[in-house]
Write an enzyme that holds these catalytic residues in place. Structure first.
Site: not given
Ligand SMILES: *Cc1c(COP(=O)(O)O)cnc(C)c1O
Length: 493
Positions: A111
């Site tokens: 993120k």
């Molecule tokens: C948010 C997240 C995901 C999923 O990603 P999306 O874009 O919501 O599909 C997968 N792994 C981790 C560690 C995340 O923080």
């Protein structure tokens, strides 16, 4: 200039800066580009360029109402001194795949790739649009977005940030990260519900026009840091293009040869960014969508029927414990040939029945995707085997992806080189990781962090070092029905 419009038919066409400020369209649709731009460079000319060069070019192609200087400044501010890996996104071969390590930012999850830059894109947008509002970022989180958004927006002038996370739905490390977040403009609430409840609550607040008017009277405007915001999504495209160029550089492929991309998926943002990269012309052959036990997307991609009427599981990959994946709406819009009427009716069905089925013509286009899932046992086994065979450590989310990728290879025999989106540091989910590599069971995640570091020698992210002993600054637990009051309490005088 690029135009953005709602997936659900609102006719207004916006420049990207405006779409980023708004977050969500007035008809509750998501902003999408009317056309996907082509790659603004030839990959072969870029293989020796740093990550930031890819980010500038890709983001600039989508957000062309920003000047080149504005985009360059946003990229520089976002990625200078905020990532622990010098390359920003290391690409490492382990087992049968190349891991695109997206987790070396401030909060140790992917993120950070987008949330390091979103505050700059947003504050630049506010200046460009001469908007005098204070922007309040409302965020629902399954654990990682919340912390990354707070780290990005803490003490950014002209902004407030409010985060809702599911009580008992995040890892111990994730919760500690959020509860200890500093910043005068930061507000954090744990809600008695799961991520879908938090996301629905946030969307309801966004759609409350009386409340918006009250906030407006005090000079406040709501926006979103979730991947429903196009400003969050577009920066994620850059790393797929960068990853491809790295495979060329490392000699795994020649320029122009196809790759597959595997993404551990929850809200469908990350894999949608890979889809956009493909639409731009990047030679991606197959998009492999990996889910945990909440396998609503696996079923959807295999049948064309989306059905959220099912049991919700709390798993060891909590950031993917999601039953309503917001960004799927954008994919459907593109697959339908920009048919916003169709999308509005599907989303209406999702609202009322928690279920919909797409028309046959759209179903055919789903073959671009392969979908599979891993349960908790398979996830743990994947971590253990990878470590034993290759001395490479995956977190639980990345392990879900690797498991599904192996399943894909067995089922199809396809040997095309693959990139795996590696989405979190193994230390973020240290309790599961420790157990998976054979360390004794231990409930306190901070002890697991130490044990895993000692066993593997993998460096602990520096932001984790004093995490356990930091003072708790946020300890509110509220009901879903109290979310709006919490926002009002935080913002209204
Ligand atoms: C948010 C997240 C995901 C999923 O990603 P999306 O874009 O919501 O599909 C997968 N792994 C981790 C560690 C995340 O923080």
């Amino acid at each position: 200039m690029m135009k953005y419009r709602s997936t659900r038919g609102d006719r207004q066409e916006l420049a990207s800066a405006d779409a980023i400020i708004r977050g969500l369209a007035p008809d509750r649709g998501l902003y999408v580009p009317e056309e996907i731009p082509a790659l603004p460079f030839a990959v072969k000319d870029m293989v020796d360029e740093p990550y930031t060069a890819f980010a500038k070019n890709i983001i600039g192609a989508f957000f062309d109402d920003y000047t080149e200087e504005e985009i360059s400044a946003c990229v520089k501010n976002a990625y200078t001194g905020t990532f622990e890996a010098e390359e920003i996104v290391p690409v490492r071969k382990a087992g049968d795949a190349w891991f695109l390590e997206l987790y070396h930012g401030r909060t140790a999850a992917f993120k950070d790739m987008a949330l390091s830059i979103l505050p700059y894109l947003l504050t630049t947008a506010v200046k460009k649009e001469q908007d005098s509002h204070e922007i309040c970022i409302l965020t629902a989180t399954s654990g990682d977005t919340g912390k990354a958004a707070m780290a990005g927006f803490a003490d950014v002038p002209g902004t407030q940030i409010i985060v809702f996370y599911p009580n008992n739905g995040v890892s111990q490390v994730q919760e500690q990260q959020m509860r200890t977040q500093e910043g005068r403009n930061v507000h954090v609430f744990s809600i008695e519900g799961n991520f879908d409840d938090a996301q629905t609550g946030v969307k309801t607040i966004f759609n409350d026009s009386d409340f918006a008017a009250k906030l407006d009277a005090q000079g406040i405007r709501l926006s979103s840091a979730n991947s429903i915001n196009i400003g969050r999504l577009v920066p994620q495209i850059a790393y797929y293009v960068y990853g491809y160029a790295q495979l060329v550089k490392q000699g795994a492929i020649r320029d122009g040869e196809p790759v597959n991309v595997t993404v551990p998926t929850g809200n469908f943002g990350n894999i949608l960014a890979a889809y956009y990269a493909k639409q731009m012309g990047l030679p991606i052959q197959r998009l492999i969508c990996a889910s945990n036990q909440n396998q609503v997307l696996t079923d959807f991609l295999n049948t064309g029927i989306y059905d959220a009427n099912r049991k919700f599981y709390q798993t060891n990959s909590p950031s993917m414990d999601i039953l309503v994946s917001s960004n799927l709406e954008r994919l459907l819009y593109h697959l339908s040939g920009n048919d916003s009427k169709e999308i509005a009716s599907l989303m209406q069905a999702l609202d009322t029945d928690r279920k919909y089925e797409i028309p046959d013509a759209m179903k055919e286009k789903l073959s671009l995707f392969y979908a599979g899932s891993a349960d908790m046992k398979e996830t743990d086994a994947s971590i253990g085997e990878m470590y034993k065979d290759n001395h490479y450590l995956m977190d639980t989310h990345t392990a879900v992806a690797y498991h599904v990728y192996e399943q894909y290879r067995r089922e199809t025999g396809d040997q095309t080189p693959a990139l795996i989106a590696s989405t979190a540091s193994p230390y973020k989910f240290a309790a599961s990781v420790a157990e998976s590599i054979g360390l004794p069971k231990e409930k306190n995640s901070f002890r697991c962090i130490d044990a895993v570091a000692e066993e593997t020698g993998v460096p602990i992210p520096s932001s984790f070092k004093d995490l356990e002993s930091r003072p708790i600054l946020h300890d509110h637990v509220i009901k879903v029905s109290e979310m709006k009051d919490a926002v009002a309490g935080a913002l209204l005088k």
